[in-house]
Design an enzyme around this catalytic site. Structure first.
Site, PDB file in Angstrom:
ATOM      1  N   TRP A 186       0.469  -5.529 -12.894  1.00 34.66           N
ATOM      2  CA  TRP A 186      -0.226  -5.883 -14.136  1.00 34.66           C
ATOM      3  C   TRP A 186      -1.006  -4.700 -14.727  1.00 34.66           C
ATOM      4  O   TRP A 186      -1.719  -4.837 -15.722  1.00 34.66           O
ATOM      5  CB  TRP A 186      -1.163  -7.082 -13.913  1.00 34.66           C
ATOM      6  CG  TRP A 186      -2.331  -6.801 -13.011  1.00 34.66           C
ATOM      7  CD1 TRP A 186      -3.603  -6.505 -13.396  1.00 34.66           C
ATOM      8  CD2 TRP A 186      -2.351  -6.786 -11.581  1.00 34.66           C
ATOM      9  NE1 TRP A 186      -4.408  -6.294 -12.303  1.00 34.66           N
ATOM     10  CE2 TRP A 186      -3.660  -6.472 -11.167  1.00 34.66           C
ATOM     11  CE3 TRP A 186      -1.376  -7.006 -10.596  1.00 34.66           C
ATOM     12  CZ2 TRP A 186      -4.020  -6.378  -9.828  1.00 34.66           C
ATOM     13  CZ3 TRP A 186      -1.743  -6.908  -9.262  1.00 34.66           C
ATOM     14  CH2 TRP A 186      -3.047  -6.604  -8.891  1.00 34.66           C
TER      15      TRP A 186
ATOM     16  N   GLU B  41       0.823  -1.216   0.000  1.00 35.64           N
ATOM     17  CA  GLU B  41       0.000   0.000   0.000  1.00 35.64           C
ATOM     18  C   GLU B  41       0.855   1.263   0.000  1.00 35.64           C
ATOM     19  O   GLU B  41       0.477   2.274  -0.606  1.00 35.64           O
ATOM     20  CB  GLU B  41      -0.949  -0.003   1.200  1.00 35.64           C
ATOM     21  CG  GLU B  41      -1.945  -1.156   1.232  1.00 35.64           C
ATOM     22  CD  GLU B  41      -2.774  -1.275  -0.029  1.00 35.64           C
ATOM     23  OE1 GLU B  41      -2.914  -0.274  -0.755  1.00 35.64           O
ATOM     24  OE2 GLU B  41      -3.282  -2.375  -0.296  1.00 35.64           O
TER      25      GLU B  41
END
Length: 902
Positions: free
Chosen positions: A242, A231
């Site tokens: 991705w 995070e």
């Protein structure tokens, strides 16, 4: 897998959900932000342009940079001791971050040559925003479990904790659980972060407690602290590896293209024409698999920390440095200076009670009528508070008169060399002696009117004579031209001495005068004060419909105006109800009237005392009507267990709710075993068009002390299908109050069996089994089923498994006879209210009886103009004027309401 739990009938245990696969809510949070902030995408595009330029500069000039240390503050929201994670668990997370970002982690290897030391480190801040010593950790007890991905954890107004200055601190919030709904599926989130460019008021990360750190209450496979590493990557502008798309781009040149996210640790896997990098912190693999950031990711993160970058002020923050050494002007060490002594300038330290010249007689009041009383101006600030009576000098800001009496105190934001921006004014209270007290509340009125950039005001408390301070209440921004009420519980300081201070920090404009008035501190206990109320109601259920009388309720004498019994519509047009919710009569507060109406008038009506001795459940239900202007003011239901000496808000509403009677259901289990008194506290707004009404009051209480005298033990057995996370249930009593509930059950194994048991008082109930997706428990995805059994005679009370969104069955226990149930038709209990209608900017949605997954808004031609995940507010300001339909989706079913955009 079978579990046996025995609990009291109203306390069926809710099992904590934990995600079986890594799920990050950052992209969902980003979409919510885009909907609420039309300029966000432009700011993010500008940041991206700067980032690419800065990365090119780093590469061309071979700039490596120096070590940057980021100050961290951790805000813990918890319901129990397990969720109130230890300092050791928090410190373990900081250790993981420093290892991961400096590439000293034990599982670092040479598989990928582009693995990099980011030269970024982290520390728990040692200096709070007021310059005091701190542990870098704040904590707050809460009853809320699921915090979602909509930033509720980041604001005290929604039950969370306000951030420390996000320009100087990396704020982390730790919560019990987060879920979201996607395509009808309930998804458990491990965490989410705010990308650079978002609002400063919500900047930071949110993580669940059992995926934070690597010791303590952590759960595999996310027990290595890599959720926070992931995070913070987002926080420093990294995307998922991705690219959140099939073979998408993450804006980094040296990370291989991935087809999609990876789970587990599929090393050597091929996709998009290259070998995947599942070891990257920005994938979705297990903690034990992750071990690197790349050089390209390093440059991207350092770009936002570089000169001109979106997080440059954080890189320059000095909040990891040593805190100022606390001093004690009386030469006395208090023993509470968080590990440091009182400094070399102090004389030999002796024992101290916390502060001197204490107030020990309560209630204590201060209205600043002739002076500032026992309060004192601080010398450790830039400005003073000023006593005033007739409006502050700056137009369009400050109050025009006092909240009570003639005078008040305020801080003037403007002024040559002494005003805005960022100037501080501190007002110190006397010391309050709470020894021997069992409750303590501090109330006051505040006024914040002017620009949106008002700055802040904090009420802070100290138990060590001002050596350190803790914020116990804070507000920012423009609150309108009205005196507002604050009620602060000081139970954390019982048994000792406490000092308070108002800490005002101006914003970036002169139009920001803030005022306070009408201060009161009430404290009760063995040394004096109130006691539980007497001569109370002991027979339940208790009903009051105000049929031409107030019944056992009484008007307060400590307010401005009274409640009125009425039957046929209030005198003011376009506000108030036209008829009662039940029977003929109701009670209401007339907002208009010469000298007695708006603005900011208070009307209080007190209930009789309710004796809850020996009770095991207590609920208070009523109908309310709030129709008129958006500036309706407020109404609160407040409770007292000390005969009215102090009051705690247990329910409140503001604003226009539409021309209809609405239902409220308040759980009063916190007052079981004692006596409690209730009151409706109505404060009018700034208009006459704001009549608020109450009707159909009911108080239900059950247990050995009266009402149903016996209990029946029942067992609920649930065999899950392949999606336990979709299943939940409720048992509602004959008043439609929830007697017990459970789910959803993401922590349970697919097709496992769960057994629960509990005791219920004699009476009639409705059992409701629910499925969030709307396909029941059987039979496409496993042969799920449920059975509810009366253990006194072995009879089956309810069973099933084949249904859509819900399955409900009515039953009676202990020989009670069947009758009409308010909750027998589950579909009838599902509904929602939208307001205001017509609407200009923000449409509010109040949902009851179910959990919605999504919404759609259609125009008059049947075209979808807005849609998204369900939120309690929708910005419709950009819609054209006209008629629209709001559609709320509940599993496979939906409900609609029309509204008009002005």
């Amino acid at each position: 897998m079978k579990k046996q739990l025995t609990v009291l009938f109203s306390l069926f245990i809710a099992f904590a959900m934990f995600a079986q696969e890594r799920s990050c809510g950052t992209m969902e949070n980003l979409e919510i932000r885009k909907q609420n902030d039309p300029n966000l995408e432009t700011r993010m595009a500008e940041i991206e342009s700067f980032t690419q330029t800065k990365i090119s500069e780093m590469q061309n000039n071979k700039i490596s940079g120096s070590i940057i240390t980021i100050p961290v503050v951790v805000h813990v929201l918890y319901r129990n001791s397990t969720e109130n994670i230890s300092v050791a668990q928090i410190q373990s997370q900081l250790d993981v971050l420093n290892e991961d970002f400096r590439r000293t982690n034990s599982n670092a290897d040479n598989t990928w040559s582009q693995a990099a030391d980011t030269q970024i480190e982290f520390c728990l801040s040692s200096v709070d925003p007021n310059g005091n010593a701190t542990s870098g950790i704040t904590r707050k007890s809460t009853t809320r479990q699921d915090w979602g991905a909509n930033d509720d954890a980041k604001s005290s107004s929604t039950g969370g904790i306000n951030p420390w200055n996000t320009a100087e601190y990396l704020n982390m919030w730790i919560v019990p659980k987060m879920t979201t709904v996607s395509q009808g599926q309930t998804i458990n989130l491990l965490g989410y972060a705010q990308f650079p460019g978002g609002s400063a008021a919500t900047d930071g990360l949110v993580m669940i407690y059992n995926a934070f750190g690597r010791v303590g209450a952590v759960t595999a496979p996310y027990d290595g602290g890599r959720t926070t590493t992931h995070e913070i990557g987002h926080y420093f502008n990294l995307r998922h590896i991705w690219g959140d798309s099939n073979c998408g781009s993450d804006f980094v040149s040296d990370t291989p293209t991935h087809q999609t996210s990876n789970r587990g640790c599929p090393t050597g896997q091929q996709s998009c024409g290259s070998t995947d990098m599942p070891q990257n912190y920005m994938d979705y693999t297990n903690d034990s698999c992750m071990n690197l950031f790349t050089l390209g990711q390093k440059n991207r993160m350092r770009a936002v920390l570089a000169s001109g970058g979106a997080r440059r002020t954080l890189a320059l923050s000095d909040k990891c440095g040593g805190a100022p050494t606390p001093t004690c002007s009386d030469g006395i060490q208090n023993g509470n200076e968080t590990g440091v002594d009182c400094g070399g300038s102090c004389t030999p330290c002796s024992t101290d009670t916390g502060c001197t010249s204490t107030i020990s007689t309560f209630p204590y009041s201060e209205g600043f009528e002739s002076s500032i009383g026992a309060w004192t101006q601080s010398s450790a600030d830039n400005l003073d508070w000023t006593r005033d009576a007739s409006g502050t000098p700056s137009g369009g800001t400050g109050p025009s008169n006092a909240s009570q009496g003639s005078n008040y105190l305020y801080v003037e934001a403007s002024g040559s060399n002494v005003g805005y921006p960022t100037k501080r004014a501190i007002l110190n209270s006397p010391c309050f002696n709470l020894s021997g007290k069992t409750s303590a509340n501090f109330t006051f009125k505040y006024h914040m009117f002017g620009s949106t950039d008002m700055g802040s005001i904090n009420l802070e408390a100290s138990s060590n004579n001002g050596a350190t301070w803790t914020s116990v209440w804070s507000k920012t921004g423009n609150k309108g031209d009205a005196w507002l009420s604050a009620n602060v519980n000081l139970s954390g300081y019982l048994g000792s001495n406490v000092k308070l201070r108002f800490n005002r920090l101006t914003g970036g404009t002169w139009k920001a005068d803030v005022a306070i008035d009408d201060l009161k501190l009430t404290a009760t206990g063995s040394s004096g004060g109130g006691s539980s109320c007497s001569s109370g109601i002991t027979s339940f259920p208790y009903n009051e419909g105000y049929e031409n009388t107030l019944g056992a309720w009484t008007q307060s004498s400590a307010d401005d105006i009274n409640w009125t019994v009425d039957a046929s519509g209030t005198p003011s047009g376009g506000t108030g109800p036209s008829s009662a919710s039940q029977g003929t009569y109701y009670v209401y507060v007339e907002a208009s009237g010469s000298g007695t109406g708006y603005p900011n008038k208070q009307a209080i009506i007190n209930s009789p005392c309710y004796d809850l001795t020996g009770k095991t459940a207590a609920n208070f239900t009523f109908k309310y009507h709030m129709f008129g202007s958006t500036d309706m003011g407020s109404i609160a239901l407040e409770a007292s267990d000390d005969n009215g000496s102090t009051w705690t808000s247990v329910w409140s509403k503001t604003g226009n709710k539409g021309d209809s009677w609405l239902s409220a259901d308040v759980n009063l289990s916190a007052y079981l075993g004692d006596s409690v008194q209730l009151r409706f506290n109505r404060i009018t707004g700034g208009t006459w068009k704001a009549d608020v009404a109450i009707d159909d009051v009911k108080f239900t209480a059950s247990g050995s002390g009266g009402g149903g005298s016996s209990t029946t033990n029942v067992t609920l057995s649930i065999t899950f299908d392949d999606y336990p996370e979709e299943s939940s249930w409720e048992i509602r009593d004959s008043n439609n109050a929830i007697a017990a509930s459970g789910g959803t059950y993401a922590s349970e194994a697919d097709r496992s069996t769960l057994t629960l048991s509990g005791d219920f008082a004699t009476g009639c109930y409705t059992f409701i089994m629910k499925d969030a997706y709307g396909d029941g428990m059987c039979c496409t995805y496993g042969n799920g089923s449920y059975t509810l059994t009366d253990n006194s005679n072995g009879s089956v009370l309810a069973n099933g498994g084949t249904y859509t969104s819900s399955d409900s069955t009515s039953f009676c226990l202990g020989g009670a006879t069947n009758r009409s149930f308010a909750g027998s038709d589950y579909e009838a209990t599902i509904g929602f209210n939208i307001y205001p209608n017509p609407v200009n900017d923000v449409l509010n949605i109040e949902m009851f009886g179910a959990d919605s997954q999504s919404y759609e808004i259609y125009n008059a031609l049947g075209q979808i103009v807005l849609k998204g995940a369900f939120t309690k507010t929708v910005d419709v300001s950009r819609l054209e004027q006209g008629l629209y339909i709001y559609k709320i989706n509940i599993g496979e079913k939906y409900k609609t309401q029309r509204f008009v955009k002005q």
